[in-house]
Write a protein that holds these residues in place. Sequence first.
Motif, PDB file in Angstrom:
ATOM      1  N   TYR A 150    -101.614  70.257  39.422  1.00  0.00           N
ATOM      2  CA  TYR A 150    -100.727  71.011  38.524  1.00  0.00           C
ATOM      3  C   TYR A 150    -101.440  72.259  38.012  1.00  0.00           C
ATOM      4  O   TYR A 150    -100.881  73.360  38.022  1.00  0.00           O
ATOM      5  CB  TYR A 150    -100.305  70.110  37.363  1.00  0.00           C
ATOM      6  N   ARG A 151    -102.684  72.095  37.576  1.00  0.00           N
ATOM      7  CA  ARG A 151    -103.424  73.237  37.010  1.00  0.00           C
ATOM      8  C   ARG A 151    -103.536  74.379  38.026  1.00  0.00           C
ATOM      9  O   ARG A 151    -103.248  75.529  37.709  1.00  0.00           O
ATOM     10  CB  ARG A 151    -104.840  72.805  36.582  1.00  0.00           C
ATOM     11  N   VAL A 152    -103.978  74.049  39.260  1.00  0.00           N
ATOM     12  CA  VAL A 152    -104.186  75.143  40.229  1.00  0.00           C
ATOM     13  C   VAL A 152    -102.857  75.733  40.689  1.00  0.00           C
ATOM     14  O   VAL A 152    -102.779  76.924  41.001  1.00  0.00           O
ATOM     15  CB  VAL A 152    -105.051  74.739  41.447  1.00  0.00           C
ATOM     16  N   SER A 153    -101.804  74.907  40.700  1.00  0.00           N
ATOM     17  CA  SER A 153    -100.496  75.451  41.113  1.00  0.00           C
ATOM     18  C   SER A 153    -100.016  76.480  40.096  1.00  0.00           C
ATOM     19  O   SER A 153     -99.387  77.477  40.448  1.00  0.00           O
ATOM     20  CB  SER A 153     -99.463  74.337  41.278  1.00  0.00           C
ATOM     21  N   LYS A 154    -100.311  76.249  38.820  1.00  0.00           N
ATOM     22  CA  LYS A 154     -99.884  77.198  37.785  1.00  0.00           C
ATOM     23  C   LYS A 154    -100.807  78.426  37.779  1.00  0.00           C
ATOM     24  O   LYS A 154    -100.338  79.546  37.549  1.00  0.00           O
ATOM     25  CB  LYS A 154     -99.848  76.513  36.411  1.00  0.00           C
ATOM     26  N   GLN A 155    -102.103  78.225  38.063  1.00  0.00           N
ATOM     27  CA  GLN A 155    -102.974  79.402  38.183  1.00  0.00           C
ATOM     28  C   GLN A 155    -102.508  80.271  39.347  1.00  0.00           C
ATOM     29  O   GLN A 155    -102.475  81.504  39.255  1.00  0.00           O
ATOM     30  CB  GLN A 155    -104.430  78.982  38.402  1.00  0.00           C
ATOM     31  N   ALA A 156    -102.128  79.604  40.445  1.00  0.00           N
ATOM     32  CA  ALA A 156    -101.684  80.351  41.632  1.00  0.00           C
ATOM     33  C   ALA A 156    -100.403  81.129  41.332  1.00  0.00           C
ATOM     34  O   ALA A 156    -100.268  82.303  41.712  1.00  0.00           O
ATOM     35  CB  ALA A 156    -101.465  79.403  42.809  1.00  0.00           C
ATOM     36  N   VAL A 157     -99.466  80.500  40.638  1.00  0.00           N
ATOM     37  CA  VAL A 157     -98.206  81.214  40.379  1.00  0.00           C
ATOM     38  C   VAL A 157     -98.455  82.374  39.412  1.00  0.00           C
ATOM     39  O   VAL A 157     -97.831  83.429  39.524  1.00  0.00           O
ATOM     40  CB  VAL A 157     -97.082  80.260  39.905  1.00  0.00           C
ATOM     41  N   ASN A 158     -99.396  82.183  38.480  1.00  0.00           N
ATOM     42  CA  ASN A 158     -99.728  83.305  37.581  1.00  0.00           C
ATOM     43  C   ASN A 158    -100.186  84.513  38.399  1.00  0.00           C
ATOM     44  O   ASN A 158     -99.745  85.645  38.170  1.00  0.00           O
ATOM     45  CB  ASN A 158    -100.869  82.916  36.638  1.00  0.00           C
ATOM     46  N   ARG A 159    -101.051  84.249  39.359  1.00  0.00           N
ATOM     47  CA  ARG A 159    -101.614  85.362  40.142  1.00  0.00           C
ATOM     48  C   ARG A 159    -100.553  85.998  41.041  1.00  0.00           C
ATOM     49  O   ARG A 159    -100.498  87.220  41.184  1.00  0.00           O
ATOM     50  CB  ARG A 159    -102.812  84.856  40.972  1.00  0.00           C
ATOM     51  N   LEU A 160     -99.711  85.135  41.646  1.00  0.00           N
ATOM     52  CA  LEU A 160     -98.635  85.675  42.491  1.00  0.00           C
ATOM     53  C   LEU A 160     -97.698  86.539  41.659  1.00  0.00           C
ATOM     54  O   LEU A 160     -97.269  87.620  42.088  1.00  0.00           O
ATOM     55  CB  LEU A 160     -97.845  84.530  43.155  1.00  0.00           C
ATOM     56  N   MET A 161     -97.374  86.079  40.463  1.00  0.00           N
ATOM     57  CA  MET A 161     -96.440  86.834  39.609  1.00  0.00           C
ATOM     58  C   MET A 161     -97.090  88.113  39.085  1.00  0.00           C
ATOM     59  O   MET A 161     -96.407  89.116  38.890  1.00  0.00           O
ATOM     60  CB  MET A 161     -95.950  85.954  38.453  1.00  0.00           C
ATOM     61  N   ARG A 162     -98.388  88.051  38.864  1.00  0.00           N
ATOM     62  CA  ARG A 162     -99.040  89.282  38.406  1.00  0.00           C
ATOM     63  C   ARG A 162     -99.021  90.325  39.541  1.00  0.00           C
ATOM     64  O   ARG A 162     -98.800  91.507  39.291  1.00  0.00           O
ATOM     65  CB  ARG A 162    -100.470  88.985  37.949  1.00  0.00           C
ATOM     66  N   GLY A 163     -99.205  89.877  40.768  1.00  0.00           N
ATOM     67  CA  GLY A 163     -99.100  90.800  41.909  1.00  0.00           C
ATOM     68  C   GLY A 163     -97.694  91.364  42.019  1.00  0.00           C
ATOM     69  O   GLY A 163     -97.491  92.561  42.256  1.00  0.00           O
TER      70      GLY A 163
END
Length: 228
Positions: A150-163
Amino acid sequence: MAVALITGANRGIGLALVKAFAGRRDKVFACVRASSDREALDAFAASTPHWVQVIEMDVSDPAQIGRARRKLEAEPIDVLVNNAGIGGPDRQSATDMDFEGLEETFRVNSMAPLRVALAFLPNVKAAKGRIITLSSQMGATGASADNLAYRVSKQAVNRLMRGLATELKPHGIPVLIVNPGWVKTEMGGEGAQLTTDESAANLVKLIDKLDIGSTGQFLAWNGKELAW
Ligand SMILES: NC(=O)c1ccc[n+]([C@@H]2O[C@H](COP(=O)([O-])OP(=O)(O)OC[C@H]3O[C@@H](n4cnc5c(N)ncnc54)[C@H](OP(=O)(O)O)[C@@H]3O)[C@@H](O)[C@H]2O)c1
């Protein structure tokens, strides 16, 4: 009147967001899975004089996203909310990882929000709208080893959304990442701090305030910027 599209709209924070938007006479496309228990959503849609249309869309299935997009092709969307999410598999510590569950968590929590945002981008552009993705404090930095999928999936979506925020800035489309707080839902549990209605009311305030100057921010439900 604005038009909102909300994923995972049959229960939890998603359903509260449907009620919050429809309650102020916004038009809502409430997206659910074919298998979702949608009794509460259907009852609300039937009871409200305002406009709620239920759309079937499993966000982990690109074909279903495509079908939903074709159905809504002519609809400008002011507010697209990526709310659907899962908590991940039972075994998700670094030394005891269910890898299939990790993959599924990435598919739903990380990849799907970007896929949904891209599929409906023409609708959002047509309305000069905004894109909001629900993330979590658990996607912030730290060394905790529990709930790792869960933690890494949310970190990943943060980065995708920031891009995505960076790429959409020249088009004037703001992108916001929000932590809805610890909320009493199936995911958050009974001991959580906020009711779904409280969380949804806060999220709507943040969404209303969002402008291109704050695009790409990761905010808590109370408006505080989060580092990650
Ligand atoms: N509750 C909290 O304390 C908390 C804290 C931080 C962040 N969040 C985030 O807030 C969002 C909403 O959480 P919640 O607490 O309301 O969760 P929830 O009560 O467990 O509801 C999750 C929603 O997502 C839907 N969903 C799951 N997989 C899906 C898929 N493949 N396609 C379409 N819909 C799918 C579920 O539909 P079904 O009914 O069909 O399963 C349900 O409507 C999530 O992104 C979560 O990570 C929650």
